[in-house]
Design an enzyme around this catalytic site. Sequence first.
Site, PDB file in Angstrom:
ATOM      1  CB  SER A 196       7.382  32.608 -17.162  1.00 59.51           C
ATOM      2  OG  SER A 196       8.644  32.452 -16.548  1.00 59.51           O
ATOM      3  CD  GLU A 218      10.337  25.719  -7.908  1.00 60.36           C
ATOM      4  OE1 GLU A 218      10.016  25.084  -8.929  1.00 60.36           O
ATOM      5  OE2 GLU A 218      11.002  26.779  -7.927  1.00 60.36           O
ATOM      6  CB  CYS A 259       0.392  28.097 -21.589  1.00 59.91           C
ATOM      7  SG  CYS A 259       0.063  26.566 -22.427  1.00 59.91           S
TER       8      CYS A 259
HETATM    9  P1  NAD Z   1       8.223  29.522 -14.355  1.00 60.87           P
HETATM   10  O1  NAD Z   1       8.915  30.057 -15.550  1.00 60.87           O
HETATM   11  O2  NAD Z   1       8.262  30.325 -13.090  1.00 60.87           O
HETATM   12  O3  NAD Z   1       8.873  28.090 -13.957  1.00 60.87           O
HETATM   13  C1  NAD Z   1       9.065  27.085 -14.916  1.00 60.87           C
HETATM   14  C2  NAD Z   1      10.256  26.237 -14.465  1.00 60.87           C
HETATM   15  O4  NAD Z   1      11.433  27.046 -14.409  1.00 60.87           O
HETATM   16  C3  NAD Z   1      10.084  25.614 -13.083  1.00 60.87           C
HETATM   17  O5  NAD Z   1      10.552  24.292 -13.111  1.00 60.87           O
HETATM   18  C4  NAD Z   1      10.939  26.500 -12.196  1.00 60.87           C
HETATM   19  O6  NAD Z   1      11.497  25.796 -11.117  1.00 60.87           O
HETATM   20  C5  NAD Z   1      12.027  26.997 -13.124  1.00 60.87           C
HETATM   21  N1  NAD Z   1      12.484  28.343 -12.784  1.00 60.87           N
HETATM   22  C6  NAD Z   1      11.761  29.353 -12.238  1.00 60.87           C
HETATM   23  N2  NAD Z   1      12.517  30.447 -12.074  1.00 60.87           N
HETATM   24  C7  NAD Z   1      13.751  30.125 -12.524  1.00 60.87           C
HETATM   25  C8  NAD Z   1      14.983  30.851 -12.626  1.00 60.87           C
HETATM   26  N3  NAD Z   1      15.085  32.114 -12.227  1.00 60.87           N
HETATM   27  N4  NAD Z   1      16.045  30.225 -13.151  1.00 60.87           N
HETATM   28  C9  NAD Z   1      15.961  28.947 -13.568  1.00 60.87           C
HETATM   29  N5  NAD Z   1      14.826  28.213 -13.487  1.00 60.87           N
HETATM   30  C10 NAD Z   1      13.739  28.796 -12.975  1.00 60.87           C
HETATM   31  O7  NAD Z   1       6.738  29.176 -14.772  1.00 60.87           O
HETATM   32  P2  NAD Z   1       5.527  28.718 -13.848  1.00 60.87           P
HETATM   33  O8  NAD Z   1       5.068  29.872 -13.027  1.00 60.87           O
HETATM   34  O9  NAD Z   1       5.844  27.439 -13.164  1.00 60.87           O
HETATM   35  O10 NAD Z   1       4.432  28.379 -14.973  1.00 60.87           O
HETATM   36  C11 NAD Z   1       3.618  29.345 -15.557  1.00 60.87           C
HETATM   37  C12 NAD Z   1       4.195  29.859 -16.857  1.00 60.87           C
HETATM   38  O11 NAD Z   1       4.411  28.789 -17.761  1.00 60.87           O
HETATM   39  C13 NAD Z   1       3.247  30.804 -17.577  1.00 60.87           C
HETATM   40  O12 NAD Z   1       4.001  31.858 -18.124  1.00 60.87           O
HETATM   41  C14 NAD Z   1       2.647  29.940 -18.668  1.00 60.87           C
HETATM   42  O13 NAD Z   1       2.161  30.641 -19.792  1.00 60.87           O
HETATM   43  C15 NAD Z   1       3.824  29.099 -19.022  1.00 60.87           C
HETATM   44  N6  NAD Z   1       3.409  27.877 -19.713  1.00 60.87           N
HETATM   45  C16 NAD Z   1       3.611  27.813 -21.054  1.00 60.87           C
HETATM   46  C17 NAD Z   1       3.204  26.695 -21.757  1.00 60.87           C
HETATM   47  C18 NAD Z   1       3.399  26.602 -23.234  1.00 60.87           C
HETATM   48  O14 NAD Z   1       3.190  25.531 -23.763  1.00 60.87           O
HETATM   49  N7  NAD Z   1       3.810  27.644 -23.927  1.00 60.87           N
HETATM   50  C19 NAD Z   1       2.589  25.634 -21.075  1.00 60.87           C
HETATM   51  C20 NAD Z   1       2.420  25.729 -19.700  1.00 60.87           C
HETATM   52  C21 NAD Z   1       2.833  26.862 -19.024  1.00 60.87           C
END
Ligand code: NAD
Length: 499
Positions: free
Chosen positions: A226, A176, A281
């Site tokens: 995450s 978002e 990441c």
């Molecule tokens: P995030 O986990 O906050 O959000 C990811 C998705 O989950 C988003 O679409 C968000 O709307 C949704 N989300 C967030 N909180 C939620 C909840 N409580 N319940 C359900 N859905 C929820 O991650 P971010 O801040 O957008 O991205 C950064 C993170 O992603 C870092 O930890 C990074 O390491 C990780 N990442 C990992 C990879 C990989 O390949 N391992 C790649 C890119 C990013």
Amino acid sequence: MKTIQHWINGNPTEGSSTETQPVFNPATGRQQSHVALGGATDVDAAVQAASAAFESWSESSLTQRTQVMFAFRQLLLDHEEELGRIISAEHGKTIEDARGDIARGREVVEFACGLGDILKGSFSDQVSRGIDVHNFRQPLGVVAGITPFNFPAMVPLWMHPIAIATGNTFLLKPSERDPSAANFVAELYKKAGLPDGVFNVVHGGKQAVDAILAHPGIEAVSFVGSTPIAKYVHETATAHGKRVQALGGAKNHAVVLPDADLEFAAGHITAGAYGSAGERCMAVSVAVAVGTAADGLVEVLERKAREVKVGPGDTPGTDMGPLVTKAAQERVENAVGIAAAQGATLVVDGRGLKIDGHEDGFFTGPSLLDNVTPHMDAYREELFGPVLAIIRVDTLDEAIALINANPYGNGTALFTASGEAARRFQRKVKVGMIGVNVPVPVPMSYYSFGGWKDSLIGDSPIHGPEGIRFYTRPKVVTTRWPRPAAQHAAAGFAFPTSS
Ligand code: NAD
């Protein structure tokens, strides 16, 4: 002010509720649009459209699907600059970096263009007298992707080209915080000739995610984000009987041995640590200096950190843009303060950076911390910002033990001139993606991407051969075409064996 709508059945679609969330330009700190926040009704509308589209899309020929992928790939190339600007304006990364985000995603489309070869089954002639066996794979149905803010083009592109090419229909729930790239990609798919309903976007946060995880019409969920949310998604979606791939966070170590070229290693580690403001990441967040490498390495890292040009992502010559939100900026700057209080040496302090003309932007400068120890928060937590921690150890084996004790296992790199050390490192380290003199070892699309331990929940890496496996189910067919009745073998009641 513009509201970014969902994209359902080939068209922008207003949400069922009027709930929205502001979308900021991180370089100015100002709100530039709203994004619709979807819920169960919007997810259901998208699933209905995707289910209807699945009927015909799953029956489309490999040729038709391949042609759509070729056209889509060309459109991604033609619109790279435009999409790069859209990403930069919402995420904050530089336009050049955003073009990399798109290009690495486009590679997955290129992989999917080889569908005819990739989806070939196998055939065994005469496994028993007059009996042959062959296998093939079929799509699952409606599948969903839930993606993070940091790669608004590449991470969804890890998922939907393979899902769609293999005959599934797709529902994307992007971050978002930078939602516009998803709608732009939806328009490109439409221009490429993808039938309406095959690719859908529902925007939103937790409510939309929860609706996806529980919806009985969705067969599989791909998640990248995450670790805590990856665990939640994996548990909840598998409890609802879905196939799940869930990639989580990271803490990536770059180990530098005394025989490495320090100028080369420090240059690559600096770019890997501060590129995209550390919001990758696969960002290098820990430099592990081995033995006599340490003092020289810190000296070059300091010089290079001070040379990083921080500014708005659309200004030519910028190396590093702002963080994605004000909250992220505050969290990272707070973590730097805590590191210093816990005993780390603050070699470069990026806090409090102001960019002329962009005083309200979410900027922080590169920070470099020396003498970090494993119990410090700056080491234990994924900071997801431009902070590089240096840990000093005596031997390569100590460096490997440090990495293996860390809960994450996404990426790691070794800088060395020794083949023996490189071989030992890649065999012993408990990490999924390894670079030898390569700081950010993101695999090409025809390999699969995925870490170990808390960086990947469950057992399914993403894209490449694992992506094909994830989005399809196998069938094995055993065939007999009997000859005229006189030559029939008699049917036996014992369990069939081949003879
Ligand atoms: P995030 O986990 O906050 O959000 C990811 C998705 O989950 C988003 O679409 C968000 O709307 C949704 N989300 C967030 N909180 C939620 C909840 N409580 N319940 C359900 N859905 C929820 O991650 P971010 O801040 O957008 O991205 C950064 C993170 O992603 C870092 O930890 C990074 O390491 C990780 N990442 C990992 C990879 C990989 O390949 N391992 C790649 C890119 C990013």
